[in-house]
Write an enzyme that holds these catalytic residues in place. Structure first.
Site, PDB file in Angstrom:
ATOM      1  N   TYR A 155      -6.029   2.102  11.818  1.00 30.20           N
ATOM      2  CA  TYR A 155      -6.768   1.395  10.767  1.00 30.20           C
ATOM      3  C   TYR A 155      -8.272   1.462  10.932  1.00 30.20           C
ATOM      4  O   TYR A 155      -9.004   0.854  10.155  1.00 30.20           O
ATOM      5  CB  TYR A 155      -6.315  -0.077  10.732  1.00 30.20           C
ATOM      6  CG  TYR A 155      -4.820  -0.210  10.679  1.00 30.20           C
ATOM      7  CD1 TYR A 155      -4.115   0.136   9.524  1.00 30.20           C
ATOM      8  CD2 TYR A 155      -4.094  -0.650  11.790  1.00 30.20           C
ATOM      9  CE1 TYR A 155      -2.734   0.039   9.480  1.00 30.20           C
ATOM     10  CE2 TYR A 155      -2.716  -0.754  11.753  1.00 30.20           C
ATOM     11  CZ  TYR A 155      -2.038  -0.408  10.599  1.00 30.20           C
ATOM     12  OH  TYR A 155      -0.673  -0.503  10.554  1.00 30.20           O
ATOM     13  N   ASP A 164       7.300  12.365   9.431  1.00 32.12           N
ATOM     14  CA  ASP A 164       7.207  10.922   9.556  1.00 32.12           C
ATOM     15  C   ASP A 164       8.462  10.262   8.984  1.00 32.12           C
ATOM     16  O   ASP A 164       8.859  10.550   7.842  1.00 32.12           O
ATOM     17  CB  ASP A 164       5.966  10.485   8.759  1.00 32.12           C
ATOM     18  CG  ASP A 164       5.644   9.016   8.933  1.00 32.12           C
ATOM     19  OD1 ASP A 164       5.093   8.664   9.986  1.00 32.12           O
ATOM     20  OD2 ASP A 164       5.949   8.225   8.007  1.00 32.12           O
ATOM     21  N   GLU A 183      10.474  12.433  13.554  1.00 32.89           N
ATOM     22  CA  GLU A 183      10.011  11.153  14.091  1.00 32.89           C
ATOM     23  C   GLU A 183      10.977  10.060  13.638  1.00 32.89           C
ATOM     24  O   GLU A 183      10.654   9.211  12.835  1.00 32.89           O
ATOM     25  CB  GLU A 183       8.592  10.831  13.594  1.00 32.89           C
ATOM     26  CG  GLU A 183       7.977   9.623  14.294  1.00 32.89           C
ATOM     27  CD  GLU A 183       7.636   8.475  13.360  1.00 32.89           C
ATOM     28  OE1 GLU A 183       8.012   8.516  12.177  1.00 32.89           O
ATOM     29  OE2 GLU A 183       6.973   7.529  13.831  1.00 32.89           O
ATOM     30  N   ASP A 235       0.820  -1.219   0.000  1.00 32.87           N
ATOM     31  CA  ASP A 235       0.000   0.000   0.000  1.00 32.87           C
ATOM     32  C   ASP A 235       0.853   1.269   0.000  1.00 32.87           C
ATOM     33  O   ASP A 235       0.322   2.372  -0.037  1.00 32.87           O
ATOM     34  CB  ASP A 235      -0.931   0.015   1.232  1.00 32.87           C
ATOM     35  CG  ASP A 235      -0.166  -0.121   2.547  1.00 32.87           C
ATOM     36  OD1 ASP A 235       0.930  -0.746   2.548  1.00 32.87           O
ATOM     37  OD2 ASP A 235      -0.641   0.400   3.567  1.00 32.87           O
TER      38      ASP A 235
END
Lengths: 676, 676
Positions: free
Chosen positions: A537, A394, A423, A358
């Site tokens: 999720y 991120d 991060e 993904d």
């Protein structure tokens, strides 16, 4: 193999000035030989030290020079000698942006002459010729001075030469403070050594140093089951967050979420059409990094939300996650920014044998890396244009270091108020490198430092070594990815203790809520740090009004933080020993020790522990001969203590920590208004 | 105030290659950011470490490059990863002169691919596309290879793509050692990062590291009173000096001595016509720094003496003292090299209120500094032309650092075998700076380190920190200027103990004799470190045959030094604890621990002391389960020891130290030649 040659010059006589006799070395702070900037916030001090010496016995003068990077003019600060050839000077940064500093030093012939004259005069030697030498030095200074001061200096030179005057009077003039002062203004620095580097300071706003973060999934901001939260719904949550005293509200990515290989509940590889997908699966037909997920709202809603948040004292931080879902517009429009496999498909992320189909990483080794960099910069600037000034980045350690160095400097050049939180949960040198090259703050290993010895070692490294010059820790007891073992097993006392540790060990800290305040602690499976039914999720509908919520405790801790400037810095952290390894004691203070906070945390989440604290009274600005009061700001209890050795007892099942305000002077009869 | 600007470039996209993703930092050894060279002697190793990492999860390759400075071609050594992103590589220097080293590292796509393929194959995944990816990498390497190897690589690429073959066979080929080896030969280092500096190594001859010095005033080399010794007389002294096992014979200045303000006995300001003057009062009508004092002999005598000394295994070191007596020819011929006072006289040396009117310092701030530098270089080259290769430099810290840096590099460029010993008895940072900039060896604070704690602290700094990369200590228990308190009060045991300490703590050491071997210890006055009736100001007629001379003891110590390679280095020094503060125990060893020397010194010069030594057996290469023998090389006594804890007892009035050779395997029945 290409090798760039950069040889240091062998010193050739024709290329140098052999009379630069003074050495400047061992300059601190200086990160990696001056390759990186140190960090400060507005109004903080930069204390600079260096080893400065010359051959022989000449007296030295040394000056610290600093300027805003954009301005050519240096400001000069005289340095003072400490011991063993170490010198110190300091300046205060007052403006956002970049500063530079360097040093200059020289053998000061006037100072030398003055020192020696005093010795000779004291020994009763004839100093006739010495007075003539001094007259020459003062006369020369006259030539460097303004017309007016030049006249004064020339007059003094004449007076020193005046045979008619007794030597004693001329010596008095030579050694006078007025002569010294004017001579210091016009030194002979022809042969001064200028330090070979201009070292940099990045000056950020105060929030770079002192900030309280709250992370929240905006889609989970409604309590009624079944509904996808919107930015409008989030507005209704603002009073709740503000009541806990946070000042930064951080959202995971708010962009459209890809559908291809979308992950299901608990991160299973293929979700169902009803799964909302992970917010980090960025990009769909509806847009990419510059778009807002339609179910959250519009760009207008977002701008409105920023304003509303501001009204509640909250600044919104966005997530910068530079990778794409297979449905991201870049994949079609800029196929050249991805690695293409021999079968013509785009290379997905993998950590063999695991596959993350993904996610398509961007290929920073593409021939078109410059276009890619520019586009990613446009993404950041787009959100800056909307009013965002804080970004949580991120996984920065999976994109090239030179990219971040460039991006952050480019952005901060025009927007010096922007804050980037790294991060980088990765190896220590990589984590540090990212902050050296520009990240304003960084996540840390705090989550995995549990024992007293671990905490002391780690926080000594972060706050008492060179690391502190560039690395600003931001402590998180939990994140959506990290439910630590301590929280899984320690229950509510663990949540409270870890909160106090994060909020008082770190001037910056944050929690991922409402999972945190509701003490959510079920892992996906034993040994995992993933949450069961992770919010990454699925949409959650938290009951924020639950009676057992820690929201009020958190609010109290944040109020203590706000009201006590001792907790607004990391550098003053000092540890105090306790004769019980489960009790951890440390203090923070303001530079003038007008505000001193002493914290005692019970690291065991199960048992009451007591012990004797051995305070470093000097650090706390306390007189060993006088009693002092400590006020527990969590419970409002007062204790009267004296000397370094004092008793503490902490029950984790009520409040697992003391946050003690040290009051130097308990009330005495002298406080009676009729005491004279 | 002149300020040289040298701003680090802000990273601009157009000026950089954004795909140099690999970081090289924390390189060691690297002195002051690469500003100075490290030092080695011929055949020594240079071990280089660095932090090397990149973004993401790519496998890395790193190579250490080195070359002689005069040759452009690099030799490459693969580096190996240790832990925590630390890498290491090493090379051996084999030639005198200067070397350079640097590093190169890159994200290695083939290595990454190979690692990941192995994991996927192990997990039983389909790797069809992966094999095609690998084929492409191997094909590309073929283009970088020779024609022949290119063919092999292209063939392998074809084989990996061969659909007809089973995947398992193609995986075996992909993971084979032969493919890995040839791929390592032709890596894709397009985006390799080259370390930004080429660091320097100065390679000296062995004597720079291991040398035994004997200082002697040549004019005092005859035993009959009343006669001025000559260089010819010195020849007769050579067997005596050689018998003590020294290899460097150092003479104080041998130049004509000035008469103006010549100092008398015990350094009184004005001597009488019969006073010979201090050899450091250099220069008279008879000549200056390139002349020989007529009473010593001629230049021919000197050259002859060098040859004779060589026959006795002795190399002659001269004193370089760059200052002048008032009668030095420079004072007339180059008045511009001195400071002239307003009354027209030349500025003499002073340390107010003390005056040294017999010494004129050179003025290194003269406008003619370049001519001055060149002349002083000619002085050194003059003596090099006579055959001298070792210079002891007097008070280098009173001349500018840039001058020495230039002089030493200039001289060593053509004469890399020249050794400069720095006599910088000054503050620590100044002392270190001089060796950083080029001095081969340096005097130390050894003379004033007496207690066990002081010795451990100082020698840890010298041998176990970065200091050892540039600072080679030369330990002197005495010099003509320094008669330490220990020697004044400790008597013969002190002389013996300090000799053993100097000769075993230091791979290089020296004594000033015959004062040392004759235990001369009368100070000029209480509290002074000057000798009474110092040889600096008068001619001595030592009775070198005195029965109580230490000459034989010194000979034994120097023989032990020569025969035991463990004592030829400083870096292997390790301390072993003893439960008695007066007993000091340490060891030295060769890298392969084939030669291990353990020393125990009684630091009290008055009492017998005994105690238990706690040996670090690992350092000594000893098995705790097996006995071992230690042989005292001073007394030939043998002791059988086992384990880490062993008893020692040292009587300072016989021999105040043990120098123990560790013999790993005592004889057993297995040594019988009929043992089967």
């Amino acid at each position: 193999m290409r090798v760039r040659l950069r040889r240091e010059a062998t010193p050739r006589m024709k290329d140098r000035e052999g009379r630069w006799r003074t050495v400047i070395e061992g300059v601190k702070p200086e990160i990696d030989g001056g390759h990186f900037a140190i960090k400060r916030t507005v109004s903080e001090e930069v204390v600079v030290e260096a080893d400065i010496f010359t051959d022989g016995h000449d007296a030295l003068s040394a000056v610290l020079l600093y300027r805003r990077e954009s301005q050519p003019q240096w400001t000069k600060v005289p340095m003072e000698v400490l011991v063993n050839d170490r010198w110190r000077g300091s300046f205060r940064v007052t403006e956002l942006g970049r500063y530079r500093y360097t040093l200059i030093a020289w053998a000061d012939h006037f100072k030398t002459w003055r020192r020696d004259l005093a010795k000779k005069a004291e020994a009763g030697q004839d100093v006739l010729v010495d007075l003539l030498v001094g007259a020459r030095l003062i006369e020369e200074a006259g030539r460097r001075a303004s017309k007016e001061e030049g006249q004064i200096l020339r007059k003094w030179a004449e007076d020193l030469r005046a045979d008619a005057e007794p030597q004693s009077a001329r010596i008095r003039l030579a050694l006078s403070a007025k002569v010294a002062a004017l001579m210091e203004k016009h030194p002979d620095s022809r042969f001064a050594t200028t330090y070979e580097k201009e070292l940099a300071v990045v000056v950020d706003r105060e929030k770079a140093r002192f900030s309280s973060w709250y992370e929240m999934f905006p889609r989970s901001c409604v309590s009624e089951p079944g509904r996808h939260g919107t930015l409008k719904d989030c507005e209704a949550r603002l009073p709740y967050i503000a009541s806990m005293g946070f000042d930064v509200l951080y959202f995971p990515p708010i962009h459209p979420i890809g559908r291809t290989h979308r992950k299901g509940k608990n991160g299973v590889p293929s979700g169902t059409p009803t799964d909302p997908g992970s917010p980090w699966g960025i990009g769909s037909q509806e847009g990419g990094h510059k778009a807002i997920h339609p179910q959250l709202g519009t760009l207008n809603d977002f701008r409105r939300f920023l304003d509303k948040a501001k009204e509640h004292g909250l600044e919104v931080a966005l997530d910068v996650a530079f990778h794409c879902s297979p449905d991201h517009p870049y994949v079609k429009e800029h196929r050249e920014w991805f690695k293409i496999r021999p079968d013509g498909t785009v290379q997905y992320a993998e950590n063999p044998p695991k596959k993350y189909q993904d996610i398509y990483p961007l290929d920073f080794e593409t021939e078109q890396w410059q276009e890619l960099w520019e586009e990613l910069k446009r993404v950041v600037l787009f959100w800056i244009d909307q009013g965002v000034r804080i970004f949580r980045v991120d996984n920065p350690h999976t994109k090239p270091f030179p990219f971040w160095e460039w991006l952050i400097q480019e952005v901060k050049q025009d927007h010096p108020d922007v804050i980037f939180l790294s991060e980088a949960f990765t190896r220590p040198k990589v984590m540090y490198r990212l902050t050296k090259l520009g990240f304003t703050q960084s996540y840390t290993y705090f989550g995995w430092r549990n024992t007293k010895a671990e905490l002391i070692q780690y926080f000594t490294e972060l706050t008492q070594t060179e690391v502190r010059e560039y690395f600003r820790p931001n402590l998180w007891p939990n994140t959506p990815d990290i439910l630590t073992e301590q929280l899984q097993h320690g229950g509510r006392p663990a949540f409270m203790a870890r909160l106090v540790l994060a909020a008082t060990l770190g001037a910056s800290y944050g929690i991922y809520g409402p999972a945190f305040e509701l003490c959510e602690n079920r892992p996906r499976e034993a040994g995992s740090e993933e949450y069961l039914d992770s919010e990454k999720y699925e949409i959650k509908h938290w009951d924020i009004d639950r009676a057992d919520s820690l929201k009020e405790f958190i609010g109290r801790v944040n109020r203590i933080r706000r009201e006590n400037p001792a907790l607004h810095n990391d550098w003053s952290l000092r540890f105090h020993s306790v004769d019980n390894d489960q009790l951890f004691c440390y203090s923070k203070s303001t530079p003038d020790v007008s505000n001193v906070i002493l914290v005692v945390v019970n690291l065991s989440h199960y048992h009451t522990h007591s012990g004797w604290v051995e305070l470093d009274l000097d650090t706390l600005g306390l007189d060993p001969e006088r009693p002092f009061q400590v006020q527990d700001l969590l419970t409002n209890a007062y204790y009267l203590w004296q000397g370094s050795r004092n008793y503490v007892k902490v029950n984790p099942h009520s409040v697992p920590a003391h946050i003690l305000l040290v009051r130097r002077r308990p009330r005495t009869e002298k406080d009676f208004d009729y005491y004279m």
